[in-house]
Scaffold this motif. Structure first.
Motif, PDB file in Angstrom:
ATOM      1  N   PHE A 181     -45.486 165.815   3.681  1.00 35.70           N
ATOM      2  CA  PHE A 181     -45.581 165.757   2.143  1.00 35.70           C
ATOM      3  C   PHE A 181     -45.477 164.456   1.365  1.00 35.70           C
ATOM      4  N   GLU A 182     -44.472 163.533   2.002  1.00 36.97           N
ATOM      5  CA  GLU A 182     -44.341 162.322   1.445  1.00 36.97           C
ATOM      6  C   GLU A 182     -45.646 161.503   1.520  1.00 36.97           C
ATOM      7  N   ARG A 183     -46.482 161.667   2.554  1.00 39.24           N
ATOM      8  CA  ARG A 183     -47.779 160.895   2.960  1.00 39.24           C
ATOM      9  C   ARG A 183     -48.766 161.357   1.854  1.00 39.24           C
ATOM     10  N   LEU A 184     -48.772 162.701   1.554  1.00 44.09           N
ATOM     11  CA  LEU A 184     -49.718 163.300   0.756  1.00 44.09           C
ATOM     12  C   LEU A 184     -49.317 162.911  -0.780  1.00 44.09           C
ATOM     13  N   TRP A 185     -47.961 162.856  -1.116  1.00 42.64           N
ATOM     14  CA  TRP A 185     -47.538 162.873  -2.525  1.00 42.64           C
ATOM     15  C   TRP A 185     -47.941 161.370  -2.980  1.00 42.64           C
ATOM     16  N   ASP A 186     -47.503 160.356  -2.046  1.00 46.39           N
ATOM     17  CA  ASP A 186     -47.469 158.890  -2.347  1.00 46.39           C
ATOM     18  C   ASP A 186     -48.778 158.192  -2.030  1.00 46.39           C
ATOM     19  N   ASN A 187     -49.892 159.049  -1.203  1.00 47.11           N
ATOM     20  CA  ASN A 187     -51.169 158.462  -0.862  1.00 47.11           C
ATOM     21  C   ASN A 187     -50.968 157.254   0.120  1.00 47.11           C
ATOM     22  N   ARG A 188     -50.083 157.730   1.040  1.00 43.01           N
ATOM     23  CA  ARG A 188     -49.856 156.602   2.030  1.00 43.01           C
ATOM     24  C   ARG A 188     -50.948 156.566   3.063  1.00 43.01           C
ATOM     25  N   ASP A 189     -51.506 155.346   3.082  1.00 44.40           N
ATOM     26  CA  ASP A 189     -52.664 154.917   3.994  1.00 44.40           C
ATOM     27  C   ASP A 189     -53.837 155.942   3.789  1.00 44.40           C
ATOM     28  N   GLY A 190     -53.905 156.273   2.698  1.00 45.58           N
ATOM     29  CA  GLY A 190     -55.190 157.030   2.349  1.00 45.58           C
ATOM     30  C   GLY A 190     -55.096 157.833   0.919  1.00 45.58           C
ATOM     31  N   VAL A 191     -56.348 158.437   0.344  1.00 44.74           N
ATOM     32  CA  VAL A 191     -56.143 158.826  -0.798  1.00 44.74           C
ATOM     33  C   VAL A 191     -56.246 160.481  -0.623  1.00 44.74           C
ATOM     34  N   TYR A 192     -55.146 161.227  -0.751  1.00 43.92           N
ATOM     35  CA  TYR A 192     -55.171 162.488  -0.549  1.00 43.92           C
ATOM     36  C   TYR A 192     -54.740 163.300  -1.928  1.00 43.92           C
ATOM     37  N   THR A 193     -53.870 162.929  -2.764  1.00 41.10           N
ATOM     38  CA  THR A 193     -53.828 163.888  -3.943  1.00 41.10           C
ATOM     39  C   THR A 193     -54.112 163.087  -5.307  1.00 41.10           C
ATOM     40  N   LEU A 194     -54.402 163.665  -6.351  1.00 40.40           N
ATOM     41  CA  LEU A 194     -54.510 163.087  -7.664  1.00 40.40           C
ATOM     42  C   LEU A 194     -53.405 163.748  -8.760  1.00 40.40           C
ATOM     43  N   PRO A 195     -53.143 162.998  -9.631  1.00 41.39           N
ATOM     44  CA  PRO A 195     -52.189 163.281 -10.820  1.00 41.39           C
ATOM     45  C   PRO A 195     -52.464 164.838 -11.474  1.00 41.39           C
ATOM     46  N   TYR A 196     -51.729 165.422 -11.923  1.00 41.94           N
ATOM     47  CA  TYR A 196     -51.788 166.706 -12.616  1.00 41.94           C
ATOM     48  C   TYR A 196     -52.824 166.698 -13.592  1.00 41.94           C
ATOM     49  N   GLU A 197     -52.806 165.515 -14.426  1.00 38.50           N
ATOM     50  CA  GLU A 197     -53.850 165.345 -15.445  1.00 38.50           C
ATOM     51  C   GLU A 197     -55.475 165.123 -14.882  1.00 38.50           C
ATOM     52  N   ALA A 198     -55.312 165.261 -13.723  1.00 38.01           N
ATOM     53  CA  ALA A 198     -56.910 164.799 -13.100  1.00 38.01           C
ATOM     54  C   ALA A 198     -57.924 166.142 -13.494  1.00 38.01           C
ATOM     55  N   TYR A 199     -56.998 167.459 -13.638  1.00 34.95           N
ATOM     56  CA  TYR A 199     -58.017 168.497 -13.761  1.00 34.95           C
ATOM     57  C   TYR A 199     -57.706 169.201 -15.112  1.00 34.95           C
ATOM     58  N   ASP A 200     -58.333 169.515 -15.785  1.00 36.96           N
ATOM     59  CA  ASP A 200     -57.907 170.057 -17.003  1.00 36.96           C
ATOM     60  C   ASP A 200     -57.371 171.451 -16.946  1.00 36.96           C
ATOM     61  N   ALA A 201     -56.120 171.552 -17.509  1.00 38.74           N
ATOM     62  CA  ALA A 201     -55.204 172.778 -17.293  1.00 38.74           C
ATOM     63  C   ALA A 201     -55.666 173.927 -18.346  1.00 38.74           C
ATOM     64  N   LYS A 202     -56.682 173.690 -19.008  1.00 33.82           N
ATOM     65  CA  LYS A 202     -57.036 174.650 -20.156  1.00 33.82           C
ATOM     66  C   LYS A 202     -58.310 175.194 -19.767  1.00 33.82           C
ATOM     67  N   LEU A 203     -58.197 176.481 -19.415  1.00 31.04           N
ATOM     68  CA  LEU A 203     -59.444 177.236 -18.939  1.00 31.04           C
ATOM     69  C   LEU A 203     -60.287 177.760 -20.354  1.00 31.04           C
ATOM     70  N   PRO A 204     -61.660 177.943 -20.184  1.00 28.71           N
ATOM     71  CA  PRO A 204     -62.353 178.434 -21.243  1.00 28.71           C
ATOM     72  C   PRO A 204     -61.861 179.920 -21.676  1.00 28.71           C
ATOM     73  N   PHE A 205     -61.986 180.420 -22.791  1.00 30.46           N
ATOM     74  CA  PHE A 205     -61.547 181.637 -23.316  1.00 30.46           C
ATOM     75  C   PHE A 205     -61.781 182.839 -22.286  1.00 30.46           C
ATOM     76  N   VAL A 206     -63.171 182.699 -21.928  1.00 31.66           N
ATOM     77  CA  VAL A 206     -63.726 183.939 -21.287  1.00 31.66           C
ATOM     78  C   VAL A 206     -62.907 183.957 -19.890  1.00 31.66           C
ATOM     79  N   LYS A 207     -62.831 182.544 -19.133  1.00 29.48           N
ATOM     80  CA  LYS A 207     -61.912 182.649 -17.953  1.00 29.48           C
ATOM     81  C   LYS A 207     -60.386 182.759 -18.008  1.00 29.48           C
ATOM     82  N   GLN A 208     -59.870 182.528 -19.056  1.00 31.06           N
ATOM     83  CA  GLN A 208     -58.499 183.044 -19.416  1.00 31.06           C
ATOM     84  C   GLN A 208     -58.337 184.583 -19.435  1.00 31.06           C
ATOM     85  N   THR A 209     -59.352 185.096 -20.033  1.00 30.54           N
ATOM     86  CA  THR A 209     -59.390 186.498 -20.163  1.00 30.54           C
ATOM     87  C   THR A 209     -59.578 186.864 -19.098  1.00 30.54           C
ATOM     88  N   ALA A 210     -60.695 186.537 -18.225  1.00 32.80           N
ATOM     89  CA  ALA A 210     -60.898 187.217 -16.660  1.00 32.80           C
ATOM     90  C   ALA A 210     -59.529 187.016 -16.027  1.00 32.80           C
TER      91      ALA A 210
END
Length: 515
Positions: free
Chosen positions: A474-503
């Motif tokens: 977990f620490e390797r992935l969280w801290d991106n040790r020796d590679g790029v594993y994870t991105l910050p929360y802000e990397a993906y828009d957390a708001k879905l379009p209305f149609v997808k929210q409804t679905a």
């Protein structure tokens, strides 16, 4: 002028008895229609209620005894970026190969997928053929070896065509059992009620004409197969058991999944008898025989090593207490463990799908108690190069972030064309830790006794080897040790379009989901 001839009063000229008959007929027809409608609704409701709440087949939702052991190790497959290139590390497939090569008396393989089909020019490695070849070779080397394969009907697209790898194993002498999914409770009850009453009687085999959703090189399917698929339930386990060892993992034997990031645990000792007990239950449910594996010959007849209490204080830091969990027993242990997390204790979760409402509630409660909650999630944006909607992880992550005021920390796994297919939790208490991992996503379908699932639960000191391996992961992935594993929360828009929210809201309410 002559007045027009008076029109005869037909009703007045009819005999009274005939007038009454004509008046009654429409009323009778209406009553018959109402009775028929009420009967159909009652039949539908009774089918839905029964198959949603019916008793589970014997041996499912199983928790083994606790075993005290030093023979448990953590396995990981990782796909990540290093120096601008995609890198893949494998431990699970290598462990499978070694376990097969060491087996002398039996190999039991319970796998959701055993499928080599992939899209044209996809370029995935032939994982299914490689594992199938190894199984057949070992059977040839030890002709008396029992090769038992349990799998899901998805490999035949629910009866549309034979599964090539399965047919090869049958020809080599394997005992093959396709899981009888109809015995499981219905997870999409409104649809499954209709399917059980009107569609299941026609079967699924025949000449396919509908393009296969799994891969463009796979045979076409019948429409009736797709109708069965829409029940959306599965034997989702990923278990390999031999007379020497067992591996419980999140990895499928599926070419198009070969580059997924996955986890697993390998372990030995008397607990292998309990693993077989859980697998025999699936065979029995599917109409298969009671099979007697000779555990005495394999040196596993004794139950030595059973721990009577979960509060056992480990005498050595390389020792651990392990249990096999299946189906709903996984949820029981996961939720209880999260609920017991206190201020300052850390909860790590790496998960492909996170949607179960009880777990979401438990995580919010742990964050409110000031536990350190950290999640690594797949963004659910692609599968084998195809775009996905981001459900369920993006809206669930947004809910956890907003309702905890940012106390639940989230990072996204940076996937390529593969998935972060892991299903793993680590809770680090003051002195000891709890690890639960295997096939089960944290969703209603995976945890509410709907799918078949298998996880291993481990309790050990924080300084133990096994806890150190999982914490380091977990620490390797969280801290991106020796590679790029994870991105910050802000990397993906957390708001879905209305149609997808409804679905998403409708899916959550009705259970019409694929997760």
């Amino acid at each position: 002028m002559h007045s027009p001839a008076a029109q005869p009063n037909v009703a007045a000229e009819m005999p009274p008895q005939k007038q009454q008959v004509q008046t009654k007929r429409p009323a009778i027809r209406i009553r018959i229609r109402w009775i028929a409608a009420i009967f159909c609704l009652a039949l539908f409701a009774s089918v839905v209620l029964y198959h949603t709440n019916k008793p589970l087949p014997e041996g499912l939702s199983f928790e083994s005894k606790a075993y005290y052991t030093g023979s448990v190790s953590f396995l990981q497959n990782l796909s990540f970026e290093r120096g601008g290139e995609r890198v893949y590390e494998d431990q699970i497939y290598a462990a499978w190969a070694e376990a097969i090569a060491r087996a002398e008396h039996w190999i039991v393989l319970d796998t959701f997928m055993l499928d080599g089909y992939q899209d044209r020019d996809a370029g995935f490695p032939p994982l299914t053929k490689e594992i199938t070849d190894k199984l057949i070779k070992q059977k040839e080397r030890y002709p008396e070896l029992r090769l038992i394969v349990i799998t899901d009907e998805i490999n035949t697209m629910y009866g549309s065509y034979p599964a090539p790898a399965v047919e090869r194993l049958k020809a080599a002498g394997a005992e093959v059992f396709f899981t009888d999914l109809d015995k499981l409770r219905d997870s999409n009850p409104l649809y499954s009620g209709f399917w059980r009453i009107f569609a299941q009687w026609f079967g699924q085999s025949g000449r396919g004409w509908v393009p296969n959703a799994l891969a463009d090189t796979a045979p076409d399917s019948t429409l009736r197969s797709y109708m069965k698929l829409l029940n959306v339930k599965a034997n989702h386990r990923k278990v390999m058991l031999t007379d020497k060892t067992a591996i419980v993992s999140s990895a499928n034997i599926h070419d198009a999944s070969a580059y997924h990031s996955n986890i697993g645990f390998q372990f030995e000792g008397p607990i292998l008898k309990d693993v077989w007990k859980a697998e025999q239950a699936v065979i029995r449910m599917s109409g298969g025989p009671e099979i007697d594996l000779d555990f005495t010959k394999a040196g596993l007849a004794s139950n030595k090593g059973i721990v009577a209490t979960a509060d056992y204080k480990f005498a050595r830091p390389d020792r651990a207490q392990i249990r096999l969990l299946t189906e709903g027993k996984i949820a029981d242990r996961v939720i209880r463990s999260i609920d017991e997390a206190k201020a300052g204790e850390r909860i790590w979760i790496g998960m492909f799908y996170l949607a179960d409402r009880d777990i979401v509630k438990a995580l919010l409660g742990a964050a409110e108690r000031k536990a350190d909650v950290r999640l690594i999630l797949d963004p659910n944006k692609n599968a084998f190069g195809q775009q996905k909607t981001g459900l369920p992880n993006i809206p669930v992550a947004a809910e956890l972030t907003e309702r905890s005021d940012g106390a639940v920390k989230i990072r996204w796994y940076k996937t390529g064309e593969e998935q972060y297919h892991t299903k793993l939790m680590l809770i680090q208490k003051q002195e000891e830790a709890i690890v639960i991992g295997g096939s089960a996503n944290f969703t209603r379908r995976n945890l509410d006794d709907l799918n078949l699932e298998a996880d291993l639960m481990i309790e050990a000191e924080n300084g133990s080897k096994i806890v150190g391996e999982v914490e380091g992961y977990f620490e390797r992935l969280w801290d991106n040790r020796d590679g790029v594993y994870t991105l910050p929360y802000e990397a993906y828009d957390a708001k879905l379009p209305f149609v997808k929210q409804t679905a998403y809201a409708i899916q959550k309410m009705l259970g019409f989901t694929t997760y």
